[in-house]
Design an enzyme around this catalytic site. Structure first.
Site, PDB file in Angstrom:
ATOM      1  N   ASP A   1      24.806  18.183  84.598  1.00 34.70           N
ATOM      2  CA  ASP A   1      25.454  17.510  85.732  1.00 34.70           C
ATOM      3  C   ASP A   1      25.153  18.221  87.047  1.00 34.70           C
ATOM      4  O   ASP A   1      24.957  17.588  88.081  1.00 34.70           O
ATOM      5  CB  ASP A   1      26.976  17.453  85.532  1.00 34.70           C
ATOM      6  CG  ASP A   1      27.340  16.466  84.439  1.00 34.70           C
ATOM      7  OD1 ASP A   1      26.473  15.654  84.076  1.00 34.70           O
ATOM      8  OD2 ASP A   1      28.479  16.524  83.936  1.00 34.70           O
TER       9      ASP A   1
ATOM     10  N   LYS B   1       9.493  -3.260  61.264  1.00 37.10           N
ATOM     11  CA  LYS B   1       9.426  -4.335  62.264  1.00 37.10           C
ATOM     12  C   LYS B   1      10.845  -4.509  62.809  1.00 37.10           C
ATOM     13  O   LYS B   1      11.674  -5.202  62.206  1.00 37.10           O
ATOM     14  CB  LYS B   1       8.917  -5.620  61.625  1.00 37.10           C
ATOM     15  CG  LYS B   1       8.660  -6.737  62.615  1.00 37.10           C
ATOM     16  CD  LYS B   1       7.912  -7.869  61.946  1.00 37.10           C
ATOM     17  CE  LYS B   1       7.481  -8.951  62.913  1.00 37.10           C
ATOM     18  NZ  LYS B   1       8.585  -9.632  63.561  1.00 37.10           N
TER      19      LYS B   1
ATOM     20  N   ARG C   1       7.546 -10.856  76.691  1.00 32.47           N
ATOM     21  CA  ARG C   1       6.385 -11.519  76.093  1.00 32.47           C
ATOM     22  C   ARG C   1       6.138 -12.892  76.718  1.00 32.47           C
ATOM     23  O   ARG C   1       5.003 -13.290  76.945  1.00 32.47           O
ATOM     24  CB  ARG C   1       6.603 -11.663  74.586  1.00 32.47           C
ATOM     25  CG  ARG C   1       5.460 -12.335  73.884  1.00 32.47           C
ATOM     26  CD  ARG C   1       5.698 -12.414  72.387  1.00 32.47           C
ATOM     27  NE  ARG C   1       4.543 -12.982  71.725  1.00 32.47           N
ATOM     28  CZ  ARG C   1       4.256 -14.278  71.682  1.00 32.47           C
ATOM     29  NH1 ARG C   1       5.055 -15.142  72.271  1.00 32.47           N
ATOM     30  NH2 ARG C   1       3.184 -14.717  71.069  1.00 32.47           N
TER      31      ARG C   1
ATOM     32  N   CYS D   1      49.922 -25.759  68.036  1.00 32.06           N
ATOM     33  CA  CYS D   1      51.057 -26.206  68.843  1.00 32.06           C
ATOM     34  C   CYS D   1      51.030 -27.701  69.159  1.00 32.06           C
ATOM     35  O   CYS D   1      51.965 -28.234  69.747  1.00 32.06           O
ATOM     36  CB  CYS D   1      51.140 -25.407  70.142  1.00 32.06           C
ATOM     37  SG  CYS D   1      49.831 -25.801  71.309  1.00 32.06           S
TER      38      CYS D   1
END
Ligand code: IVH
Length: 683
Positions: free
Chosen positions: A45, A123, A147, A419
């Site tokens: 940090d 893959k 792609r 309901c």
């Protein structure tokens, strides 16, 4: 007009700055790619802050590949098109060993002999990305493209640069420009976390890891992308034959230049080795943290790849071998419609229980009515279900030939099943929801369960069965009533032994005294407000009383001015605070003494039970990792995503030994079990 003054920078400062960029980038690489940090968080940090300070003092110094340039905050108007330097082809698929043998036979025929070697790689089920680095820009990343249609992709550079494992600089670049291709993905545990948050915030969960990765990369505002735990593995280098002879060497070159390469990849020299590996991989594929849909087998040598050539769609030198996802056939007993916390109606298939991937499955997701219509799923149908990348099993298809003619088409109810109120369809979404915003019992039940959940008020022992009984007997009418429950009310409930009643009352008391303002705000279940937004709102309001007393007219604009709170959240909070039912709930909570104050940031954690301790988790635990992370953080501890020198404990769940175990051994970190952890955090 004010003239901007460019401060002169002396050469020593330039050198110091460049050294800092190198140093921080190196530690990022050690942490994110190598998974073995060498310095403490505090030291990191300090370095990072120094770098930021220099860039703030001398903005003209800022290099595009500086680690500070990864943070979000950039919004683009639209994606521009990028032409791929070479077409991005697909891979032909094989589904069984016979087809794989045919691939090898075709290799042999095409070359007049067997290839010298193959490379086998998982893959990964993510999305492919093309990264271009250019020497004219000091070997920095200049473009990242999806792609697309294989010829043109979309420019998503602003999002990809937020991914820590994507190098912003190509060290020792062999030629220029250099194009690296690879896969962006997210891990399964990360999907659970993202989806939990999305559901909490009233958004639809992602269906699988691939959708989550693609959805995160195709965003115009990279603030959100930066928060998603996206990862990257490189699997190709264009024109690599200019520098090396084969694919394996190309991957080694990328690895030594800072690119993450999947450690599971193997170089295999014979067909026997290849089949062996494919078998072994099938056994361990489920233990990987990320989803795969098979393996890719690539002829290793570039001269042999070239000789084999490609069709218009696929290279003939590579193939995807797909393992079949586990599937099962069963019957739908009933299509139930569930009503969620925000009133959304979700259809769920209740199944005749069947075993799938080692667990008994009795329910499958049907997503929404469009999906049901598309697949024409009916109550009583025989269906094929599958557990692929998804967490909840999916209905893949209906076995129509087994359908009895009498089956009725499924229609979503016009009235809420809980309901009876009218059901409305959102203009922009596929979801239908119950129009009763104030007194639907199903929404109320879910809202109370959410109020008590870990990310909110964290009331232990308060499960669905108990909440149902409390509601049925009229012992509670809203979430605030939980704080009025007495032990004798509970002891009278079914299957509620006295000890359990004591536990619940004690858990409610713990929540009353420990819950923080962000937890309380989360628990209110305001649409779009999850834990992160709740934290910001808590900082802004400071107390529940202040929230109630704000002037609703000015509120929306004031909230929108807070960094990180957009118009959607601001409008939802303002609308919530104007509803009389919300006001009633807040007043009742205050009357019952539930009014946690938001402490000043620095004093926030000092007295919490886990203050000063840090935890990392490995393997599978009985609850999602996110829940543990929240427990740790709520109790003042730190959550480390990997074991570092100063990590206090590694909590070890089920599963094979991991890199984290090795790191724990190296640093002498204490390894504890899940039950040790529960003892440590028991209240
Ligand atoms: S090589 C000619 N290697 O699979 C294409 N692809 O179905 C060369 N994928 O678009 C691709 N992991 O997104 C290759 N180790 C890997 C891969 C991989 C995942 C994806 C990639 C590609 C798709 C082809």
């Amino acid at each position: 007009m004010a003239r901007s003054v460019v401060k002169k920078v002396n050469p020593a400062t330039v050198a110091e700055y460049e050294q800092l960029v190198r140093e921080v980038s190196h530690h990022d690489w050690l942490y994110y790619v190598k998974d073995s940090p060498k310095i403490s968080d505090a030291y990191y940090d300090r370095l990072y802050r120094k770098l930021r300070e220099l860039e703030e003092r001398f903005p003209q110094l800022t290099l595009p590949h500086s680690p500070t340039q990864r943070v979000g905050g950039e919004v683009i108007a639209a994606f521009s098109k990028v032409k791929h330097p070479q077409k991005m082809l697909s891979l032909d698929n094989t589904y069984d060993e016979e087809e794989l043998k045919q691939f090898l036979r075709r290799n042999q025929e095409g070359l007049g002999k067997m290839p010298t070697a193959w490379v086998a790689e998982p893959k990964i089920d993510g999305l492919s990305i093309e990264l271009t680095y250019d020497n004219n820009h000091g070997a920095a990343l200049v473009t990242a493209a999806t792609r697309g249609d294989g010829i043109y992709g979309e420019d998503v550079t602003h999002n990809i640069r937020t991914i820590r494992t994507v190098p912003l600089l190509f060290k020792d670049m062999p030629f220029s420009p250099c194009t690296v291709r690879g896969e962006i993905f997210i891990e399964r545990s990360a999907l659970e976390m993202i989806n939990q948050q999305r559901v909490d915030e009233g958004e639809a969960p992602f269906k699988n890891c691939r959708n989550a990765a693609a959805g995160s990369v195709r965003l115009l505002d990279n603030t959100i992308t930066a928060k998603r735990p996206l990862k990257f593995f490189a699997w190709g280098l264009l024109e690599a034959e200019r520098a090396v002879e084969d694919h394996w060497q190309a991957m080694e070159l990328l690895k030594s230049s800072g690119f993450p390469i999947n450690p599971v990849n193997r170089l295999l020299h014979t067909a026997a080795e290849l089949f062996n590996w494919v078998h072994e991989f099938d056994k361990t594929v489920h233990t990987l943290a990320y989803p795969t849909d098979g393996v890719v087998i690539k002829v290793n040598r570039f001269d042999q790849q070239r000789k084999l050539g490609s069709t218009s769609k696929y290279p003939r030198s590579a193939i995807a071998f797909k393992y079949s996802a586990e599937k099962a056939i069963t019957q739908i007993k009933q299509i139930q419609v569930q009503v969620g916390r925000t009133g959304t109606l979700t259809p769920v298939a209740e199944l005749v229980p069947v075993e799938l991937s080692g667990t008994e499955v009795a329910r499958a997701s049907l997503h929404n009515e469009d999906e049901i219509a598309r697949k024409d799923v009916r109550q009583g149908d025989w269906v094929e279900i599958e557990k692929a990348g998804e967490i909840i099993p999916q209905v893949v298809r209906v076995l129509k030939q087994r359908r009895r003619s009498a089956l009725k088409r499924f229609v979503m109810p016009k009235r809420c099943p809980a309901c009876g109120s009218e059901v409305v369809r959102d203009a922009e979404a596929v979801a239908r929801r119950c129009s009763n915003r104030t007194s639907c019992p199903a929404q109320l039940r879910e809202a109370i369960l959410f109020f008590a959940s870990r990310s909110a008020m964290n009331i232990e022992h308060l499960g669905p069965a108990l909440v149902d009984q409390l509601l049925q007997r009229g012992l509670i009418k809203d979430a605030a009533d939980l704080f009025q429950l007495r032990q004798q009310d509970l002891a009278a409930l079914e299957r509620m032994a006295e000890k359990s009643a004591e536990n619940v009352v004690a858990a409610i008391e713990v929540s009353r005294s420990r819950a923080t303002l962000p937890q309380l705000i989360t628990g209110l279940g305001i649409p779009h407000v999850g834990a992160v937004a709740a934290g910001m709102l808590a900082d802004y309001f400071g107390s529940l009383a202040a929230m109630l007393n704000k002037n609703p007219q000015a509120l929306q604009a004031e909230l929108e001015a807070i960094h990180g709170i957009g118009p959607v959240i601001a409008a939802a909070v303002a609308a919530f605070l104007q509803q009389s039912s919300s006001k009633r709930l807040l007043k009742k909570l205050l009357k019952l003494g539930i009014d946690p104050k938001q402490p000043k940031a620095h004093a926030r954690d000092a007295n919490l039970p886990l203050a000063g301790l840090s935890f990392c988790i490995t393997g599978t635990l009985s609850k999602p990792r996110q829940e543990y992370k929240e427990i740790i953080q709520t109790m003042g501890g730190q959550f480390h995503s990997t074991v570092k020198k100063d990590t206090s404990y590694l909590v070890k769940g089920e599963g094979a030994a991991s890199r984290k175990d090795q790191l724990a051994a190296k640093y002498g970190t204490r390894v504890i079990t899940e039950s040790d952890f529960n003892t440590l955090t028991a209240r």
